[in-house]
Write a protein that holds these residues in place. Structure first.
Motif, PDB file in Angstrom:
ATOM      1  N   LEU A 161       0.821  -1.207   0.000  1.00  0.00           N
ATOM      2  CA  LEU A 161       0.000   0.000   0.000  1.00  0.00           C
ATOM      3  C   LEU A 161       0.857   1.259   0.000  1.00  0.00           C
ATOM      4  O   LEU A 161       0.405   2.317  -0.432  1.00  0.00           O
ATOM      5  CB  LEU A 161      -0.939  -0.004   1.215  1.00  0.00           C
ATOM      6  CG  LEU A 161      -1.936   1.160   1.305  1.00  0.00           C
ATOM      7  CD1 LEU A 161      -2.873   1.162   0.089  1.00  0.00           C
ATOM      8  CD2 LEU A 161      -2.742   1.094   2.592  1.00  0.00           C
ATOM      9  N   SER A 162       2.096   1.166   0.464  1.00  0.00           N
ATOM     10  CA  SER A 162       2.948   2.348   0.599  1.00  0.00           C
ATOM     11  C   SER A 162       3.969   2.501  -0.526  1.00  0.00           C
ATOM     12  O   SER A 162       4.729   3.472  -0.530  1.00  0.00           O
ATOM     13  CB  SER A 162       3.683   2.311   1.950  1.00  0.00           C
ATOM     14  OG  SER A 162       2.775   2.445   3.027  1.00  0.00           O
ATOM     15  N   SER A 186       4.870  10.931   1.935  1.00  0.00           N
ATOM     16  CA  SER A 186       3.503  11.453   2.019  1.00  0.00           C
ATOM     17  C   SER A 186       2.511  10.345   1.718  1.00  0.00           C
ATOM     18  O   SER A 186       2.791   9.450   0.911  1.00  0.00           O
ATOM     19  CB  SER A 186       3.313  12.590   1.015  1.00  0.00           C
ATOM     20  OG  SER A 186       4.177  13.671   1.289  1.00  0.00           O
ATOM     21  N   PRO A 187       1.337  10.388   2.336  1.00  0.00           N
ATOM     22  CA  PRO A 187       0.313   9.387   2.018  1.00  0.00           C
ATOM     23  C   PRO A 187      -0.075   9.474   0.548  1.00  0.00           C
ATOM     24  O   PRO A 187      -0.063  10.558  -0.048  1.00  0.00           O
ATOM     25  CB  PRO A 187      -0.855   9.759   2.938  1.00  0.00           C
ATOM     26  CG  PRO A 187      -0.618  11.198   3.306  1.00  0.00           C
ATOM     27  CD  PRO A 187       0.864  11.369   3.328  1.00  0.00           C
ATOM     28  N   ASN A 188      -0.397   8.337  -0.034  1.00  0.00           N
ATOM     29  CA  ASN A 188      -0.780   8.306  -1.441  1.00  0.00           C
ATOM     30  C   ASN A 188      -2.293   8.151  -1.584  1.00  0.00           C
ATOM     31  O   ASN A 188      -3.035   8.154  -0.596  1.00  0.00           O
ATOM     32  CB  ASN A 188      -0.004   7.205  -2.180  1.00  0.00           C
ATOM     33  CG  ASN A 188      -0.295   5.815  -1.634  1.00  0.00           C
ATOM     34  OD1 ASN A 188      -1.446   5.411  -1.503  1.00  0.00           O
ATOM     35  ND2 ASN A 188       0.756   5.054  -1.324  1.00  0.00           N
ATOM     36  N   ASP A 189      -2.739   8.021  -2.828  1.00  0.00           N
ATOM     37  CA  ASP A 189      -4.176   7.937  -3.085  1.00  0.00           C
ATOM     38  C   ASP A 189      -4.816   6.747  -2.384  1.00  0.00           C
ATOM     39  O   ASP A 189      -5.980   6.811  -1.964  1.00  0.00           O
ATOM     40  CB  ASP A 189      -4.424   7.833  -4.592  1.00  0.00           C
ATOM     41  CG  ASP A 189      -4.149   9.125  -5.330  1.00  0.00           C
ATOM     42  OD1 ASP A 189      -4.072  10.184  -4.661  1.00  0.00           O
ATOM     43  OD2 ASP A 189      -4.000   9.091  -6.572  1.00  0.00           O
ATOM     44  N   GLY A 190      -4.059   5.655  -2.247  1.00  0.00           N
ATOM     45  CA  GLY A 190      -4.605   4.483  -1.560  1.00  0.00           C
ATOM     46  C   GLY A 190      -4.882   4.753  -0.094  1.00  0.00           C
ATOM     47  O   GLY A 190      -5.948   4.396   0.429  1.00  0.00           O
ATOM     48  N   ALA A 228      -1.433   9.632   8.536  1.00  0.00           N
ATOM     49  CA  ALA A 228      -1.148  10.861   7.803  1.00  0.00           C
ATOM     50  C   ALA A 228      -2.174  11.101   6.699  1.00  0.00           C
ATOM     51  O   ALA A 228      -2.435  12.255   6.324  1.00  0.00           O
ATOM     52  CB  ALA A 228       0.255  10.807   7.203  1.00  0.00           C
ATOM     53  N   GLY A 229      -2.766  10.021   6.188  1.00  0.00           N
ATOM     54  CA  GLY A 229      -3.793  10.133   5.159  1.00  0.00           C
ATOM     55  C   GLY A 229      -5.176  10.382   5.701  1.00  0.00           C
ATOM     56  O   GLY A 229      -6.138  10.469   4.922  1.00  0.00           O
ATOM     57  N   PRO A 252      -2.736  -1.797  -9.444  1.00  0.00           N
ATOM     58  CA  PRO A 252      -2.195  -0.746  -8.577  1.00  0.00           C
ATOM     59  C   PRO A 252      -3.218  -0.318  -7.539  1.00  0.00           C
ATOM     60  O   PRO A 252      -4.399  -0.102  -7.852  1.00  0.00           O
ATOM     61  CB  PRO A 252      -1.877   0.384  -9.559  1.00  0.00           C
ATOM     62  CG  PRO A 252      -1.685  -0.301 -10.873  1.00  0.00           C
ATOM     63  CD  PRO A 252      -2.646  -1.451 -10.875  1.00  0.00           C
ATOM     64  N   LEU A 253      -2.763  -0.152  -6.311  1.00  0.00           N
ATOM     65  CA  LEU A 253      -3.717   0.076  -5.227  1.00  0.00           C
ATOM     66  C   LEU A 253      -4.295   1.484  -5.219  1.00  0.00           C
ATOM     67  O   LEU A 253      -5.480   1.662  -4.920  1.00  0.00           O
ATOM     68  CB  LEU A 253      -3.052  -0.236  -3.871  1.00  0.00           C
ATOM     69  CG  LEU A 253      -3.088  -1.718  -3.521  1.00  0.00           C
ATOM     70  CD1 LEU A 253      -1.964  -2.473  -4.187  1.00  0.00           C
ATOM     71  CD2 LEU A 253      -3.057  -1.935  -2.025  1.00  0.00           C
ATOM     72  N   GLY A 254      -3.470   2.494  -5.513  1.00  0.00           N
ATOM     73  CA  GLY A 254      -3.980   3.855  -5.457  1.00  0.00           C
ATOM     74  C   GLY A 254      -5.173   4.066  -6.366  1.00  0.00           C
ATOM     75  O   GLY A 254      -6.233   4.554  -5.944  1.00  0.00           O
TER      76      GLY A 254
END
Length: 257
Positions: free
Chosen positions: A9-10, A61-65, A92-93, A244-246
């Motif tokens: 996820l990261s 930084s946190p991503n879209d996922g 953080a997300g 892709p997870l995001g």
């Protein structure tokens, strides 16, 4: 549903995983608890490696996922989040609460007196003790360190607990160390009450996370897995998505809005 997340996820935040696409051919050997506590040379090498590498985790930084999972949680569709990650990016997300199964790299614990302090505080102390230390190092590892040889770490100076002078350790579960039972029990409780279990970015190779999938399957809780590549529990899943997870989770959160 309850979310069980892993390193995959990261990866879109720039943090590699061990076994997914960004971790192919990765041969890093994680530090064990026994080696860390019993071998001063290995412990110094660990802190030198971590000193050079942890900022990659701290600055990620946190991503879209991560943001999509937080949206699902705020919308009431995700009732619990259990993560195997130590990067703090769920929080953080915008997710809260989150069970950090393996702890968090943003904290440091004294193994002698139990005092817990911020990693940023330790980083300042290590900078002061090593004003001229600089090594190129290798690639960043999922646990927030880089590869160094004993020779490259030989001049690194470690520091002890400010309160008692004791041995400091990142507040994460090393290999060979047990996950605190209250965390395990809390995670099992979430799974046992879940309408579904959604696994995100985990190969489920390590029993520490796979046990929750096994428990869900025994209870008849439907399991969905979103991961790039096969997992060790594909045979237990009602739904498998290799993508892709995001992008996938953003689409899911949009459908649920």
């Amino acid at each position: 549903m309850v979310v069980l997340s892993g390193a995959g996820l990261s990866t879109e935040s720039g943090i590699p995983d061990y076994r997914g696409p960004s971790g192919l051919q990765r041969n890093a050997s994680p530090m064990t608890f026994q080696t860390f506590t019993g071998d001063p040379v290995a412990r110094r090498r660990y802190w030198a490696r971590s000193y050079l590498g942890w900022r990659t985790i701290a600055e990620a930084s946190p991503n879209d996922g991560h943001r999509a999972v937080a949206r699902l949680q705020r919308g009431g569709l995700v009732t619990g989040i259990v993560t195997q990650n130590v990067d703090g990016l769920h929080q953080a997300g915008g997710a809260d609460p989150v069970i950090e199964l393996h702890g968090g790299l943003d904290r440091v614990v004294c193994l002698d007196c139990g005092d817990v302090t911020a990693r940023t505080t330790l980083d300042g102390r290590l900078r002061g003790a090593n004003p001229a230390y600089a090594q190129a190092g290798g690639d960043i590892n999922p646990d927030g360190d880089v590869d160094l040889t004993d020779e490259q770490a030989a001049d690194f100076v470690t520091v002890g607990c400010e309160d008692c002078g004791g041995m400091l350790k990142p507040d994460v579960v090393f290999f060979g160390e047990q996950v605190p039972m209250p965390r395990v029990e809390a995670a099992f409780a979430l799974v046992e009450r879940a309408a579904a279990l959604l696994v995100l970015g985990s190969s489920l190779t390590v029993l520490s996370g796979r046990r929750f999938v096994i428990r869900a399957a025994k209870l008849g809780v439907p399991i969905a897995i979103v991961n790039q590549g096969p997992t060790k529990s594909d045979d237990l899943a009602a739904v498998l998505v290799d993508a892709p997870l995001g992008k996938t989770l953003t689409h899911l959160a949009g459908l649920a809005a």
